[in-house]
Design an enzyme around this catalytic site. Structure first.
Site, mmCIF file in Angstrom:
data_model
loop_
_atom_site.group_PDB
_atom_site.id
_atom_site.type_symbol
_atom_site.label_atom_id
_atom_site.label_comp_id
_atom_site.label_asym_id
_atom_site.label_seq_id
_atom_site.Cartn_x
_atom_site.Cartn_y
_atom_site.Cartn_z
ATOM 1 N N GLU A 182 -11.024 -25.053 10.383
ATOM 2 C CA GLU A 182 -9.644 -24.661 10.694
ATOM 3 C C GLU A 182 -9.285 -24.786 12.181
ATOM 4 O O GLU A 182 -8.858 -23.819 12.808
ATOM 5 C CB GLU A 182 -9.388 -23.235 10.169
ATOM 6 C CG GLU A 182 -9.639 -23.153 8.665
ATOM 7 C CD GLU A 182 -9.526 -21.740 8.103
ATOM 8 O OE1 GLU A 182 -9.207 -20.806 8.852
ATOM 9 O OE2 GLU A 182 -9.761 -21.592 6.891
ATOM 10 N N ASN A 223 -13.154 -28.952 8.333
ATOM 11 C CA ASN A 223 -12.553 -28.397 7.118
ATOM 12 C C ASN A 223 -11.281 -27.648 7.496
ATOM 13 O O ASN A 223 -11.265 -26.907 8.489
ATOM 14 C CB ASN A 223 -13.608 -27.420 6.538
ATOM 15 C CG ASN A 223 -13.301 -26.870 5.171
ATOM 16 O OD1 ASN A 223 -12.965 -27.619 4.262
ATOM 17 N ND2 ASN A 223 -13.436 -25.550 5.018
ATOM 18 N N HIS A 259 -6.060 -24.293 -0.917
ATOM 19 C CA HIS A 259 -5.562 -22.973 -1.356
ATOM 20 C C HIS A 259 -4.085 -23.150 -1.697
ATOM 21 O O HIS A 259 -3.221 -23.127 -0.821
ATOM 22 C CB HIS A 259 -5.766 -21.931 -0.254
ATOM 23 C CG HIS A 259 -7.209 -21.667 0.037
ATOM 24 N ND1 HIS A 259 -8.049 -21.089 -0.914
ATOM 25 C CD2 HIS A 259 -7.988 -21.920 1.118
ATOM 26 C CE1 HIS A 259 -9.271 -20.985 -0.403
ATOM 27 N NE2 HIS A 259 -9.261 -21.493 0.815
ATOM 28 N N GLU A 287 -12.201 -25.748 -1.239
ATOM 29 C CA GLU A 287 -11.964 -24.316 -1.493
ATOM 30 C C GLU A 287 -10.827 -24.128 -2.493
ATOM 31 O O GLU A 287 -9.997 -23.218 -2.356
ATOM 32 C CB GLU A 287 -11.628 -23.596 -0.175
ATOM 33 C CG GLU A 287 -12.670 -23.768 0.901
ATOM 34 C CD GLU A 287 -12.419 -22.932 2.152
ATOM 35 O OE1 GLU A 287 -11.569 -22.022 2.137
ATOM 36 O OE2 GLU A 287 -13.093 -23.193 3.167
ATOM 37 N N ASP A 289 -8.180 -23.158 -5.043
ATOM 38 C CA ASP A 289 -7.673 -22.136 -5.966
ATOM 39 C C ASP A 289 -6.160 -22.295 -6.030
ATOM 40 O O ASP A 289 -5.540 -22.777 -5.095
ATOM 41 C CB ASP A 289 -8.116 -20.699 -5.619
ATOM 42 C CG ASP A 289 -7.945 -20.301 -4.172
ATOM 43 O OD1 ASP A 289 -7.046 -20.833 -3.494
ATOM 44 O OD2 ASP A 289 -8.715 -19.427 -3.710
#
Ligand code: 9MR
Length: 368
Positions: A182, A223, A259, A287, A289
């Site tokens: 990030e 990432n 996300h 990641e 979701d």
């Protein structure tokens, strides 16, 4: 349209037809209670479930990908049902520790490294023959205060980053690593954290060089989130990869966190992955979701199924997209409700380990 609920004898129970094949009916009692007052009682009705029995890792591999995986961490290993499913390599060929390899966990004070919890996750993966994604070396969050408040100068902080990345990557050899996590704000500018403030963008080179020197076999990634579609933040990532390559810094891949929100999947997933892989690197969805506003309904589950299919199909369509990882796999252990109150149900298994339509969406995406 209001329909009478056929499952109960009493005409006082009515529901709402949601217009899809498997009915999700919210029942509201509209009759009088024995006390004479009118009661309204909402009863959670059955939600649709997955129909596919194909393992997600098996179908990912059949699609030419390296793995389908999940985040996890050692506190969850006390749940035998959870462990049994996560250990099933037909479903999961890769795991990522959600917390236990972060800086606060691995170097809580300067030069003192603690690997006990990370080792628990690494041993779990090794025992099952699953790939492990190290997460992460350098991130603005979950940093011990000795790093954030040390007032280190540029040279000293570079040395601290070098030692940290070198030590953790060397402890977990032969892995995939989110070396930098990030680095950007959503507008594509550099995030203001202790590393960027003290060292400038060069901290990324320092971290990557240290990781490569510690383990030449490790796959080194940067990432980030909100880089799923094209846009300012993704462009910043493209430019960073270009400048790293120009500087001879080792970079093997970009992790696209994923996300996402039900019904709000970017339309440029494939174009975005293509512009990244055109740089000569791989990408992975790291990641994933897809959250919804609760309560879950059948309609939301069906939209979520489509959304999972869209994301996975995008990875399938891009040769350099090597795998898909969800951020844990059951709604029981998702980070979403704790961070976004009133939202959740973001993962392919529900909190009772029942496979949701999202599972079928993932299968269909890999088969597309
Ligand atoms: O899942 C992690 C959660 O348990 C932690 O409390 C949280 C702290 O920030 O970090 C979560 O994982 C994050 C990941 O490391 C980086 N991308 C966003 C994830 C969700 O916050």
């Amino acid at each position: 349209m209001n329909v009478e609920w056929k499952g109960r004898a009493s005409p006082n129970w009515v529901g709402q037809d949601d217009g899809i094949s498997q009915k999700n009916v919210v029942l509201v009692y509209q009759g009088s209670t024995t006390g004479g007052s009118t009661a309204t009682t909402t009863v959670a009705a059955t939600l649709p479930t997955a129909t596919s029995s194909t393992g997600l890792n098996l179908v990912a591999k059949a699609a030419g990908k390296k793995y389908f995986g999940s985040a996890t961490d050692f506190p969850e290993f006390t749940d035998t049902q959870y462990v049994a499913l996560l250990s099933n390599t037909s479903e999961f060929g890769q795991i990522t520790p959600g917390n236990s390899m972060k800086w606060d966990a691995t170097e809580p004070s300067r030069g003192t490294f603690t690997f006990t919890n990370g080792d628990t996750v690494a041993s779990f993966a090794a025992k099952n023959g699953q790939l492990l994604r190290g997460h992460n070396c350098v991130w603005h969050n979950q940093l011990p205060s000795w790093v954030t408040s040390g007032n280190f100068n540029n040279a000293t902080l570079q040395s601290i980053v070098q030692t940290h990345c070198s030590t953790v990557v060397s402890h977990y050899k032969g892995k995939i690593w989110d070396v930098v996590n990030e680095p950007f704000n959503d507008d594509g500018t550099w995030r203001t954290d202790v590393f960027h403030e003290t060292i400038g963008p060069y901290y990324v080179n320092v971290a990557l060089n240290a990781a490569r020197a510690a383990d030449p076999a490790a796959k080194l990634y940067i990432n980030d989130y909100n880089i799923e579609g094209t846009g300012a933040k993704s462009t910043a990532m493209v430019n960073l990869v270009k400048s790293l390559k120009a500087a001879g810094a080792p970079i093997d891949g970009v992790g696209i966190q994923g996300h996402l929100i039900v019904g709000q999947i970017p339309s440029t997933l494939v174009a975005n992955m293509q512009q990244l892989t055109a740089l000569g690197i791989e990408v992975a969805i790291t990641e994933l979701d897809i959250r919804m506003t609760l309560p879950a309904t059948a309609a939301l589950y069906v939209q979520q199924q489509k959304d999972y299919q869209t994301v996975v199909a995008a990875c399938k369509a891009v040769t350099g997209c090597v795998g898909v990882t969800t951020w844990d796999y059951t709604d029981k252990d998702s980070w979403i409700p704790g961070t976004f109150p009133g939202q959740g149900a973001a993962l392919p298994w529900d909190a009772n380990f029942v496979k949701k339509p999202a599972y079928d969406g993932i299968v269909a995406g890999f088969r597309s």
